[in-house]
Motif scaffolding. Structure first.
Motif, short mmCIF file in Angstrom:
data_model
loop_
_atom_site.label_atom_id
_atom_site.label_comp_id
_atom_site.label_asym_id
_atom_site.label_seq_id
_atom_site.Cartn_x
_atom_site.Cartn_y
_atom_site.Cartn_z
N VAL A 110 -9.75 -3.15 0.12
CA VAL A 110 -8.55 -2.66 0.85
C VAL A 110 -7.83 -1.69 -0.09
N ARG A 111 -7.55 -0.48 0.40
CA ARG A 111 -6.87 0.53 -0.41
C ARG A 111 -5.47 0.78 0.14
N TYR A 112 -4.50 0.58 -0.75
CA TYR A 112 -3.09 0.75 -0.39
C TYR A 112 -2.53 2.04 -1.02
N PRO A 113 -1.40 2.52 -0.50
CA PRO A 113 -0.71 3.64 -1.13
C PRO A 113 0.14 3.12 -2.30
N PRO A 114 0.72 4.03 -3.10
CA PRO A 114 1.64 3.58 -4.14
C PRO A 114 2.87 2.91 -3.52
N SER A 115 3.71 2.40 -4.36
CA SER A 115 4.94 1.75 -3.88
C SER A 115 5.73 2.71 -2.99
N ILE A 116 6.38 2.15 -1.99
CA ILE A 116 7.09 2.95 -0.99
C ILE A 116 8.60 2.73 -1.15
N CYS A 117 9.33 3.84 -1.20
CA CYS A 117 10.80 3.80 -1.20
C CYS A 117 11.27 4.25 0.18
N ALA A 118 11.94 3.38 0.90
CA ALA A 118 12.29 3.66 2.29
C ALA A 118 13.80 3.64 2.48
N ALA A 119 14.26 4.46 3.41
CA ALA A 119 15.68 4.49 3.78
C ALA A 119 15.92 3.53 4.93
N ARG A 120 16.97 2.77 4.82
CA ARG A 120 17.30 1.82 5.88
C ARG A 120 17.47 2.55 7.21
N GLY A 121 16.83 1.99 8.24
CA GLY A 121 16.90 2.59 9.57
C GLY A 121 15.77 3.53 9.90
N SER A 122 14.93 3.81 8.92
CA SER A 122 13.81 4.74 9.16
C SER A 122 12.57 3.98 9.61
N ASN A 123 11.56 4.74 9.96
CA ASN A 123 10.24 4.18 10.28
C ASN A 123 9.31 4.39 9.09
N VAL A 124 8.64 3.32 8.68
CA VAL A 124 7.77 3.39 7.50
C VAL A 124 6.34 3.07 7.92
N THR A 125 5.44 3.95 7.47
CA THR A 125 4.01 3.72 7.71
C THR A 125 3.32 3.41 6.39
N ILE A 126 2.62 2.25 6.35
CA ILE A 126 1.80 1.89 5.18
C ILE A 126 0.39 2.39 5.46
N ASN A 127 0.03 3.52 4.81
CA ASN A 127 -1.32 4.06 5.00
C ASN A 127 -2.33 3.17 4.27
N CYS A 128 -3.33 2.71 4.98
CA CYS A 128 -4.25 1.72 4.43
C CYS A 128 -5.66 1.93 5.02
N THR A 129 -6.66 1.71 4.17
CA THR A 129 -8.06 1.71 4.63
C THR A 129 -8.78 0.49 4.05
N PHE A 130 -9.82 0.03 4.75
CA PHE A 130 -10.58 -1.12 4.24
C PHE A 130 -12.06 -0.93 4.57
N THR A 131 -12.87 -1.60 3.78
CA THR A 131 -14.34 -1.54 3.98
C THR A 131 -14.92 -2.96 3.97
N TYR A 132 -16.11 -3.11 4.57
CA TYR A 132 -16.81 -4.42 4.64
C TYR A 132 -18.30 -4.13 4.90
N PRO A 133 -19.14 -5.10 4.67
CA PRO A 133 -20.58 -4.89 4.89
C PRO A 133 -20.90 -4.56 6.34
N PRO A 134 -21.85 -3.70 6.58
CA PRO A 134 -22.13 -3.25 7.96
C PRO A 134 -22.64 -4.36 8.89
N GLU A 135 -23.21 -5.41 8.34
CA GLU A 135 -23.71 -6.48 9.22
C GLU A 135 -22.58 -7.37 9.76
N ASN A 136 -21.36 -7.08 9.36
CA ASN A 136 -20.20 -7.86 9.83
C ASN A 136 -19.45 -7.09 10.93
#
Length: 318
Positions: A19-45
């Motif tokens: 699972v790959r995460y972005p660096p720490s996120i600094c967010a302003a109260r009331g805003s919309n925050v997106t955590i960009n993330c990707t993940f991998t797993y074996p193809p037989e799953n």
């Protein structure tokens, strides 16, 4: 004897389960925050379930509820897909959302489970307005330079913001608002928000510019008050002088009358010419009195009686 050594390759396994995460996120109260993330797993799953958890309400490998997002629960949070994109959108974020977040996915295999550890940290803060001015001490006056900055109390640069003056929008999208030569008209309450997110608006920051010269209205009022005081003082002074001038002859007349009545009458009469003559005559008469012989006194008495009868008879005949 042939020995077979099996070497586990963590890199290969890591590439298959990750699972790959972005660096720490600094967010302003009331805003919309997106955590960009990707993940991998074996193809037989095959992906069966995906989960997001907060370390404020969970622990370890996100084995326990509650979850921030559960694909099977279909809660309010939005998850992109179940293949490789594990990005999470948090709407209208607030300080309660400050925490570490982890992603967990479960496949159809018995041992096909994975949690990205460590996760990503989100820090939520209010927007604020800070000021930098050319004058270090004292108040800001017209002509000074002034810089207002829209900031967050955490790392991260703001892209586009919206500035407000007394609640009204200003055509300025930069996080820095610069006044090269500020004037009294620039006084007001300033605030900022993220572009298109008025729910992130900061508290108002008051800017007051001291007008050294003073406005024309204030100047007119001051001059008018000064003129009124001057005229009032002049009228009072003239009245005092006039009253003093009228009082002086009256005082002189009163002094003259007092001196006249204070002079003794005897002295006044003795100073008259007639009084002096009477006094002299009295002195002559008293000085002419002499003692006469007896015979002369009798003759004189007879003469006075004759004179009296003559006078009396004269009166009767008349």
């Amino acid at each position: 004897m042939l020995q077979i050594i099996l070497l586990l390759l963590p890199a290969v396994v890591s590439d298959q389960w990750s699972v790959r995460y972005p660096p720490s996120i600094c967010a302003a109260r009331g805003s919309n925050v997106t955590i960009n993330c990707t993940f991998t797993y074996p193809p037989e799953n095959d992906i069966k379930q995906v989960l997001w958890c907060s370390m404020r309400s969970n622990k370890g490998k996100c084995h326990y509820q509650p979850y921030v997002y559960d694909s099977e629960a279909n809660n309010s949070q939005s998850f992109q897909d179940k293949t490789s994109n594990c990005s999470l959108l948090i709407s209208n974020i607030n300080q309660a959302h400050s925490a570490e977040y982890r992603f967990r996915f479960i496949t159809n295999k018995e041992d096909g489970r994975w949690t990205g550890d460590p996760g990503v940290n989100i820090s939520v803060h209010d927007l604020g307005v800070s000021m930098c001015r050319s004058r270090e001490n004292g108040s800001t006056i017209p002509g000074d330079s002034l810089i207002l900055s829209c900031t967050l109390n955490c790392s991260g640069n703001l892209a586009e913001v919206q500035w407000f003056k007394n609640g009204d929008p200003i055509q300025q999208s930069e996080p820095v608002l610069t006044f090269s030569r500020i004037t009294a008209k620039d006084s007001g309450n300033y605030s900022c928000s993220l572009r298109n997110f008025k729910t992130t608006v900061s508290e108002e920051f008051t800017v007051y510019i001291e007008d050294v010269a003073g406005s024309p209205t204030v100047l007119i009022i001051v001059v008018s008050l000064f003129s009124l005081v001057f005229i009032t003082a002049s009228v009072m002074l003239i009245r005092r002088r006039k009253a003093k001038t009228q009082r002086k002859p009256m005082e002189e007349r009163e002094e003259a009358q007092d001196s006249l009545y204070s002079t003794p009458q005897k002295t006044a009469y003795t100073n008259l010419p007639e009084a002096k003559d009477v006094q002299q005559e009295d002195e002559v008469e008293y000085s002419s009195v002499n003692i006469k012989p007896k015979e002369m006194l009798q003759m004189s008495a007879n003469t006075e009686q004759q004179d009296d009868s003559t006078i009396y008879s004269t009166v009767m005949n008349g």
